[in-house]
Design a protein around this motif. Structure first.
Motif, PDB file in Angstrom:
ATOM      1  N   ARG A 182       2.617  16.716  -7.314  1.00 20.68           N
ATOM      2  CA  ARG A 182       3.939  16.116  -7.471  1.00 20.68           C
ATOM      3  C   ARG A 182       3.850  14.655  -7.913  1.00 20.68           C
ATOM      4  O   ARG A 182       4.766  14.136  -8.548  1.00 20.68           O
ATOM      5  N   ALA A 183       2.785  13.990  -7.505  1.00 19.23           N
ATOM      6  CA  ALA A 183       2.675  12.547  -7.742  1.00 19.23           C
ATOM      7  C   ALA A 183       1.884  12.211  -8.997  1.00 19.23           C
ATOM      8  O   ALA A 183       1.928  11.067  -9.466  1.00 19.23           O
TER       9      ALA A 183
ATOM     10  N   LEU B  95      10.972  13.376  -3.746  1.00 28.59           N
ATOM     11  CA  LEU B  95      11.792  12.688  -4.728  1.00 28.59           C
ATOM     12  C   LEU B  95      11.432  13.158  -6.131  1.00 28.59           C
ATOM     13  O   LEU B  95      10.303  13.571  -6.401  1.00 28.59           O
ATOM     14  N   ALA B  96      12.408  13.094  -7.025  1.00 26.48           N
ATOM     15  CA  ALA B  96      12.169  13.490  -8.408  1.00 26.48           C
ATOM     16  C   ALA B  96      11.118  12.583  -9.039  1.00 26.48           C
ATOM     17  O   ALA B  96      10.995  11.400  -8.667  1.00 26.48           O
TER      18      ALA B  96
ATOM     19  N   SER C 252      17.950   7.355   1.163  1.00 26.95           N
ATOM     20  CA  SER C 252      17.846   8.686   0.574  1.00 26.95           C
ATOM     21  C   SER C 252      18.244   8.722  -0.894  1.00 26.95           C
ATOM     22  O   SER C 252      17.881   9.653  -1.609  1.00 26.95           O
ATOM     23  N   GLY C 253      18.996   7.738  -1.347  1.00 26.43           N
ATOM     24  CA  GLY C 253      19.293   7.671  -2.773  1.00 26.43           C
ATOM     25  C   GLY C 253      20.120   8.832  -3.280  1.00 26.43           C
ATOM     26  O   GLY C 253      19.864   9.355  -4.354  1.00 26.43           O
ATOM     27  N   THR C 254      21.137   9.258  -2.521  1.00 27.83           N
ATOM     28  CA  THR C 254      21.924  10.414  -2.933  1.00 27.83           C
ATOM     29  C   THR C 254      22.976  10.058  -3.985  1.00 27.83           C
ATOM     30  O   THR C 254      23.559  10.953  -4.587  1.00 27.83           O
ATOM     31  N   THR C 255      23.245   8.781  -4.202  1.00 26.17           N
ATOM     32  CA  THR C 255      24.223   8.400  -5.217  1.00 26.17           C
ATOM     33  C   THR C 255      23.636   7.461  -6.264  1.00 26.17           C
ATOM     34  O   THR C 255      24.233   7.248  -7.312  1.00 26.17           O
ATOM     35  N   ALA C 256      22.496   6.870  -6.036  1.00 26.58           N
ATOM     36  CA  ALA C 256      21.866   5.958  -6.976  1.00 26.58           C
ATOM     37  C   ALA C 256      20.391   5.891  -6.621  1.00 26.58           C
ATOM     38  O   ALA C 256      19.922   6.618  -5.748  1.00 26.58           O
ATOM     39  N   MET C 257      19.652   5.030  -7.317  1.00 24.06           N
ATOM     40  CA  MET C 257      18.241   4.874  -6.983  1.00 24.06           C
ATOM     41  C   MET C 257      18.106   4.377  -5.538  1.00 24.06           C
ATOM     42  O   MET C 257      18.895   3.530  -5.084  1.00 24.06           O
ATOM     43  N   PRO C 258      17.130   4.863  -4.814  1.00 32.55           N
ATOM     44  CA  PRO C 258      16.953   4.431  -3.422  1.00 32.55           C
ATOM     45  C   PRO C 258      16.725   2.935  -3.325  1.00 32.55           C
ATOM     46  O   PRO C 258      16.147   2.311  -4.226  1.00 32.55           O
ATOM     47  N   LYS C 259      17.176   2.362  -2.219  1.00 29.90           N
ATOM     48  CA  LYS C 259      16.963   0.943  -1.948  1.00 29.90           C
ATOM     49  C   LYS C 259      15.853   0.792  -0.924  1.00 29.90           C
ATOM     50  O   LYS C 259      15.754   1.569   0.037  1.00 29.90           O
TER      51      LYS C 259
ATOM     52  N   VAL D 156       0.868  -1.180   0.000  1.00 27.74           N
ATOM     53  CA  VAL D 156       0.000   0.000   0.000  1.00 27.74           C
ATOM     54  C   VAL D 156       0.904   1.229   0.000  1.00 27.74           C
ATOM     55  O   VAL D 156       1.687   1.439   0.930  1.00 27.74           O
ATOM     56  N   LEU D 157       0.797   2.033  -1.034  1.00 24.91           N
ATOM     57  CA  LEU D 157       1.652   3.196  -1.214  1.00 24.91           C
ATOM     58  C   LEU D 157       1.093   4.394  -0.446  1.00 24.91           C
ATOM     59  O   LEU D 157      -0.119   4.619  -0.417  1.00 24.91           O
ATOM     60  N   LEU D 158       1.994   5.165   0.169  1.00 25.47           N
ATOM     61  CA  LEU D 158       1.617   6.422   0.801  1.00 25.47           C
ATOM     62  C   LEU D 158       2.508   7.529   0.259  1.00 25.47           C
ATOM     63  O   LEU D 158       3.739   7.428   0.335  1.00 25.47           O
ATOM     64  N   VAL D 159       1.884   8.568  -0.305  1.00 26.60           N
ATOM     65  CA  VAL D 159       2.604   9.779  -0.700  1.00 26.60           C
ATOM     66  C   VAL D 159       2.076  10.867   0.226  1.00 26.60           C
ATOM     67  O   VAL D 159       1.118  11.572  -0.082  1.00 26.60           O
ATOM     68  N   CYS D 160       2.696  10.975   1.389  1.00 23.65           N
ATOM     69  CA  CYS D 160       2.144  11.771   2.483  1.00 23.65           C
ATOM     70  C   CYS D 160       3.249  12.417   3.303  1.00 23.65           C
ATOM     71  O   CYS D 160       4.313  11.824   3.505  1.00 23.65           O
ATOM     72  N   GLU D 161       2.972  13.622   3.785  1.00 24.29           N
ATOM     73  CA  GLU D 161       3.758  14.225   4.848  1.00 24.29           C
ATOM     74  C   GLU D 161       3.082  13.876   6.174  1.00 24.29           C
ATOM     75  O   GLU D 161       2.095  13.135   6.210  1.00 24.29           O
TER      76      GLU D 161
END
Length: 573
Positions: free
Chosen positions: A161-162, A135-136, A218-225, A104-109
Motif C-alpha cells: 500500500r505504501a 488512506l488513499a 480522519s480527513g473525511t471532508t478534506a486532506m487530514p490535518k 519518523v514515519l510509521l506505516v504500521c498497524e
C-alpha cells in the motif's frame, strides 16, 4: 544530537558529586517562564519505561496476541526490556544521522515493535508520524511531503500500500517490522536496526511542551490535518485514564488491559496502553478488532479492563461471549466504550455473562482534546434507562476538561444544540504547518470541536452529531446519530449510517444506508415503519438503501462523504 550515555541512575551526572551539572544552567531564580529540561524533573514520554524499571522492572509491560508482533522476542516484553528496546532505537536513529525534532514515519498497524518504537522516537527527542495505512495513496503522498520524514518504519504486510507514495516522494524504508513478511528490499528488519546499539539512556534535552507525535485527523471532508501532541499532553491523558481503568482493583498495578483497536495512528495510544502503564499495569495488544480473538484474550490473559470501542462492537462481542459459556471472564472489572450509547439490555446481558456488575464507562472526545466527557450508566441509571441508545448522553467533562456549549457568536446555550468548546492541558498545540486552521479552531480562546451538543437541566452533556452530519430536512435539524441508534435496535439491522441527500421537497431527505444481519432480508417499508414508531416524522428516514458494507476507517468511523457521493442522485434519478 548528542548520545552521551548517562550513568546507571539515569541522571546526567555521577551520584557521588563528580561531574556535577552546570550550576549556571539550573534556574533557581526565575519564577516564571522557566523550562524544565533537566532529566530529574522533566516531562518526557520516553522516560516512562525507565521510571517503571525502578518499581516493576520484571513485570510484563506489553504483550502481543498472535499476529501483533513480528519477532518472537517481542511477544511479551518487561518494563526493563521495553526501556532497553526504546533506548536502542533512539541510538539507532541518531546513528542514522537524525536530530531532535526530525520526523519518523510509521506505516504500521498494531504491533509490539511499533508501539515500542514510539517511545524510542520520543527518547531521541524526535517526532513520531504514524499514518493510517488505509488512506488513499494520494493522501499518503501528501502527508509524506507535508511532514518531510527522515526515517520510516513499515509493516511488511502493509508495504504494497505504501510503495507507490514512497517512490513518488523519494522516501526509503529505514526498517521493516516483520509482521506478514520479511524485510522490504534494501531495508533492515526492526531487530537488525537495534542490534549492536547501546541500552543506555540517550542524552537529549526534552521539554514537556515539545511535540512527540503528529496524529492526523480522519480527513473525511478534506486532506487530514496534523494534530500536534506534546509530551505533557500524553502524560496527563494517560494519568487521567489510569484512574478509570484501575477501578474495582485491589491495587492499581493489578491492571491488565486488553485492546485490539488501532493504537499506532489513533489517539487511543495515550489513553489506554499508556494509562495502564502509568498505573504500573500490563497491556495486551491485538492486531485488529474481531469478537472471537478479543473474547479469547479476555479469558486467557485474565483481563481486568477492555477498551472495546463502538456500541456495535460491544454488541458483537457480547453475542460471542454468550455463545461461549466455557470462557472464564470473572477477572473483568471495567469496560470502556465510545461513539454512541449502549442499550440498557445489552449491558444487562454483558453483566450476566461476566458474572458481576461491570464498571462501564462511555467516553467522548477527539484527537485534539482527549481529556473526554464521561458517562457511567451506573451513576445515572434513570437517565440511561429512559434515553439509551436513541440519545447519546456523554455525561460530564473530566476534571481536566473545561467544556461549554456555545452558539455561533460564542455565547453559552442551554437546552438547545450548540457547538462543544474546550479548554484543557490535554489539548493539541495546533495543526502542523497550518496556522489558518489553528487560528480558526482556537477562536475566542476556546478549542472549537466541530461537534454539536446540548446541556440538559442537570448539566449532563448530550452528543447530538458532527455539524457536517446533521441533516437539514424541511426546516428541521435531524441528528443522524439519533436515527442510527434507533435503526440499530431493529433485529434485522447489523449496521446503519444516516445521511442527507438532495430532495426537491425537503431540501435534504433523511436517508439510511443499512447493512442487514446475515441470514435476514429486511423490507424497506418495514424498517421505515419501525422508525416511525420511535421517531418524529421529520426524523424518520424517507428511504432505506441496503448495502453489503459501509465505507469506514479502521477505527470504525463511517466515511459519510463517500455515501453521499455514491447516492447523490437517489431522489432525482
Amino acid at each position: 544530537m548528542s548520545v552521551t550515555s548517562s550513568d546507571t541512575t539515569g541522571l546526567p551526572f555521577a551520584p557521588h558529586g563528580s561531574d556535577l551539572p552546570d550550576a549556571s544552567r539550573i534556574d533557581v531564580e526565575t519564577l516564571r517562564g522557566r523550562r524544565a529540561v533537566n532529566r530529574w524533573e522533566r516531562t518526557a514520554l520516553g522516560d516512562v519505561f525507565e521510571r517503571l524499571t525502578w518499581s516493576y522492572p520484571d513485570q510484563v509491560a506489553v504483550a502481543g496476541r498472535p499476529g501483533a508482533y513480528g519477532d518472537e522476542r517481542f511477544a511479551a516484553v518487561t518494563y526493563r526490556e521495553a526501556d532497553e528496546t526504546a533506548n536502542r532505537l533512539a541510538h539507532a536513529l541518531a546513528a542514522a544521522g537524525l536530530e531532535p525534532g526530525d520526523r519518523v514515519l510509521l506505516v504500521c498497524e498494531n504491533s509490539i515493535e511499533a508501539y515500542l518504537a514510539k517511545f524510542g522516537i520520543a527518547k531521541a527527542g524526535m517526532v513520531a508520524v504514524p499514518l493510517n495505512p488505509n488512506l488513499a495513496p494520494d493522501v499518503l503522498e501528501h502527508l509524506i511531503r507535508l511532514t518531510e520524514p527522515r526515517f520510516a518504519l513499515v509493516d511488511a504486510e502493509l508495504w504494497p500500500r505504501a510503495e507507490a507514495p514512497f517512490a513518488a516522494t523519494g522516501l526509503t524504508v529505514g526498517a521493516t517490522i516483520t509482521v506478514g513478511g520479511g524485510a522490504v528490499a534494501g531495508s533492515r528488519t526492526f531487530t537488525e536496526l537495534l542490534d549492536g546499539q547501546p541500552t543506555t539512556e540517550p542524552d537529549v534535552e526534552i521539554h514537556g511542551d515539545d511535540i512527540f507525535q503528529l496524529l492526523f485527523t480522519s480527513g473525511t471532508t478534506a486532506m487530514p490535518k496534523g494534530v500536534m501532541l506534546s509530551h505533557t499532553y500524553a502524560h496527563l491523558a494517560g494519568m487521567n485514564f489510569a484512574l478509570s481503568l484501575s477501578r474495582g482493583l485491589p491495587h492499581e498495578a493489578d491492571l491488565r488491559l486488553v485492546t485490539f483497536l488501532p493504537l499506532i495512528y489513533h489517539i487511543g495510544d495515550v489513553l489506554f496502553p499508556l494509562g495502564a502503564m502509568l498505573a504500573g499495569g500490563t497491556v495486551i495488544i491485538g492486531r485488529r478488532p474481531a469478537p472471537g480473538p478479543v473474547a479469547d484474550a479476555l479469558a486467557e490473559e485474565r483481563a481486568t479492563a477492555l477498551w472495546a470501542g463502538s456500541p456495535q462492537f460491544v454488541a458483537a462481542l457480547t453475542a460471542e461471549l454468550e455463545s461461549r459459556p466455557e470462557l472464564d471472564l470473572t477477572s473483568l472489572t471495567t469496560l470502556v466504550y465510545g461513539w454512541g450509547a449502549l442499550s440498557p439490555g445489552l449491558l444487562e446481558n454483558l453483566d450476566a455473562r461476566v458474572g458481576h456488575e461491570l464498571v462501564t464507562l462511555g467516553i467522548f472526545g477527539q484527537t485534539e482534546a482527549i481529556a473526554c466527557h464521561r458517562f457511567w450508566p451506573t451513576r445515572w441509571p434513570q437517565v440511561h434507562r429512559r434515553s439509551a441508545p436513541a440519545v447519546n448522553y456523554v455525561g460530564v467533562p473530566s476534571p481536566l476538561l473545561a467544556s461549554d456549549v456555545v452558539d455561533e457568536l460564542g455565547e453559552p446555550v442551554r437546552g438547545e444544540p450548540g457547538e462543544a468548546v474546550y479548554r484543557s492541558p490535554i489539548m493539541t498545540a495546533g495543526y502542523y504547518r497550518n496556522p489558518e486552521a489553528t487560528a480558526e479552531a482556537f477562536r475566542g480562546g476556546w478549542f472549537h470541536s466541530g461537534d454539536s451538543a446540548t446541556v440538559d437541566g442537570d448539566g449532563l452533556r448530550i452528543m447530538v452529531d458532527r455539524y457536517k452530519d446533521i441533516v437539514k430536512s424541511g426546516g428541521e435539524n435531524v441528528s443522524s446519530m439519533r436515527v442510527e441508534a434507533v435503526l440499530q435496535e431493529h433485529p434485522d439491522v447489523l449496521r446503519a449510517a444516516v445521511i442527507g441527500l438532495a430532495h426537491d421537497r425537503w431540501g435534504e431527505a433523511v436517508t439510511a444506508v443499512v447493512v442487514p444481519r446475515p441470514g435476514t432480508s429486511p423490507v424497506e417499508a418495514d424498517v421505515i415503519a419501525f422508525c416511525k414508531e420511535r421517531l418524529a416524522g421529520f426524523e424518520t428516514p424517507k428511504a432505506i438503501v441496503f448495502a453489503d458494507a459501509l465505507p469506514e476507517t479502521v477505527g470504525g468511523k463511517v466515511l459519510k462523504y463517500k455515501l453521499r457521493a455514491a447516492h447523490a442522485g437517489h431522489y432525482t434519478s
